[in-house]
Write an enzyme that holds these catalytic residues in place. Structure first.
Site, PDB file in Angstrom:
ATOM      1  N   HIS A 162       0.835  -1.209   0.000  1.00  0.00           N
ATOM      2  CA  HIS A 162       0.000   0.000   0.000  1.00  0.00           C
ATOM      3  C   HIS A 162       0.873   1.265   0.000  1.00  0.00           C
ATOM      4  CE1 HIS A 162      -3.193  -2.806   1.231  1.00  0.00           C
ATOM      5  NE2 HIS A 162      -2.307  -3.246   2.110  1.00  0.00           N
ATOM      6  N   SER A 292      16.931  19.713 -14.805  1.00  0.00           N
ATOM      7  CA  SER A 292      15.927  20.773 -14.806  1.00  0.00           C
ATOM      8  C   SER A 292      16.591  22.055 -15.263  1.00  0.00           C
ATOM      9  CB  SER A 292      15.344  20.958 -13.400  1.00  0.00           C
ATOM     10  OG  SER A 292      14.599  22.159 -13.315  1.00  0.00           O
TER      11      SER A 292
END
Length: 457
Positions: A162, A292
């Site tokens: 999960h 970036s």
């Protein structure tokens, strides 16, 4: 208006170009779905048909056969385009173009056949060849990841269920989860390739009536013609039953296994992206690569992101043949043609691209062992704090050392608390899985797995 280059031809940059070919796909896969491959295969199929018809007694001469053989790759694409514009029929345009360069054989080219003889049979050849290009790449990825799994079979890392901290596993065991899915895909692609049959020589509605007429009612010769041409094209079997086309459910099977491969690669590359954020594993990052434009420190997992992006496209392409097969009326309807020109090629090109990219990733994965251990330490302390409902440090180990009750194990405490002690049989599972399932699956591809992938983008 598009600009013209010095040769007077339209500037390629003035027209849309599919990024699947212009940016990413391998030359081999791009060629497999090229016009040159398609139309040269048509000519080979016409040659096979003439050779088989001659061997069964039709009045076809050696001279006509030799003339066809000499012009298999001598394709005048300009003439063919002009003929198609005039006739509004691609197959007949190429019959006329081939016949122009084979005047002696002109009368026997395409003898008794319908358009789908070259169209569908060529598609089946291209699909088969496409699988043959994909399978060694997939096997190579499995091999690279198997090496990675073996290397890190004993390196503990935090498991997640999960996406919440769970029991420990190892880096190698987690990698084997990826490999197991890829081995399923390898098996499925092999099965889909091996189950492909040739459409063969079936005539306009699949009844072989035109060939039965050519052979004056001799059914055995018609069946032998079908068998001979099928063998010449490299297939072991032909479909006994067809309409004008082979059943479009075949396309569903082909694109289904490719879509399933897309799902596998999407899952693997999503895991890698998440692990990159956890600072445990990173994909290759080139020396001059920019993560970036604004943040120089960033190391974006751009290869994994590309795989996920294209895998989504691959997964949805199976919807095309599902829709197409469902609306084929009786012996066939032509609304399949334009759709198949797009979805079949794009599925194989996309699969080719994401396999090449994943291979590049698998050949340069970087693991940070200290980060793996630190994550275990920090999260175990957080878990203890939750149990105690306070934010203090986890002092359980100090308490054990101070308690005389535990004197007998004080000398073993460091060993007992090693993370590897909590990974169960992960290491043993890795060894057994790689030996029993992965190695045998890779045997057919041993001679084709030596090439390292370098990405241009």
């Amino acid at each position: 208006m598009a600009s013209l280059n010095s040769a007077g031809e339209e500037d390629a940059f003035g027209r849309y170009r599919s990024p699947l070919v212009s940016r990413y796909a391998s030359p081999d896969m791009a060629y497999n779905f090229s016009e040159r491959k398609k139309f040269s295969t048509w000519r080979r199929l016409w040659l096979y048909l003439a050779q088989a018809e001659k061997s069964l007694g039709l009045p076809i001469t050696d001279e006509q056969i030799k003339e066809m053989e000499a012009n298999l790759d001598n394709i005048d694409f300009r003439m063919a385009a002009e003929e198609e514009k005039r006739l509004r029929h691609d197959v007949m345009a190429h019959v006329h173009t081939f016949a122009h360069y084979c005047p002696k054989a002109a009368g026997i080219i395409h003898l008794g056949a319908t358009s789908c003889y070259v169209g569908d049979n060529t598609d089946l050849i291209v699909l088969r060849d496409g699988f043959n290009l994909l399978l060694p790449k997939l096997a190579t990825i499995i091999s690279r990841l198997a090496d990675f799994a073996k290397k890190y079979a004993n390196l503990p890392t935090l498991g997640f269920t999960h996406y919440q901290p769970a029991q420990l596993t190892t880096v190698g065991k987690r990698c084997c989860l990826w490999i197991q899915d890829l081995c399923t895909d390898l098996h499925n692609l092999e099965r889909a390739r091996d189950e492909l049959r040739f459409r063969g020589v079936k005539g306009t509605t699949g009844t072989q009536a035109s060939f039965l007429q050519l052979f004056e009612g001799d059914h055995s010769k018609v069946e032998e013609l079908d068998r001979l041409v099928t063998a010449m094209a490299g297939f072991k079997r032909a479909y006994i039953i067809t309409g004008q086309t082979y059943s479009r459910k075949v396309d569903i099977e082909v694109l289904s296994v490719l879509a399933s491969l897309g799902a596998t690669i999407h899952k693997i590359c999503t895991d890698i992206r998440l692990l990159a954020n956890l600072k445990e594993i990173e994909e290759p990052f080139e020396k001059e690569q920019i993560g970036s434009s604004a943040m120089a420190y960033k190391r974006n997992p751009m290869r994994s992101e590309r795989c996920c992006s294209l895998a989504r496209h691959l997964m949805i392409l199976v919807l095309d043949p599902l829709q197409t097969a469902s609306v084929q009326w009786f012996e066939r309807t032509l609304d399949d043609s334009a759709n198949r020109r797009v979805c079949l090629a794009e599925a194989f090109l996309t699969a080719d691209i994401i396999l090449s990219t994943l291979q590049n990733i698998s050949e340069g994965l970087v693991v940070y062992p200290k980060e793996c251990h630190e994550k275990i330490r920090v999260l175990s302390q957080q878990a203890a704090a939750v149990v105690k409902q306070e934010g203090g440090d986890n002092d359980l180990i100090a308490r054990i050392r101070a308690d005389p009750y535990f004197n007998p194990i004080h000398g073993q405490l460091e060993t007992l608390l090693e993370p590897i002690s909590f990974t169960g049989r992960a290491s043993q599972q890795v060894t057994r899985f790689l030996n029993e399932e992965v190695k045998p699956a890779l045997i057919p591809y041993q001679s084709k797995m030596g090439v390292k992938i370098e990405l241009s983008l």
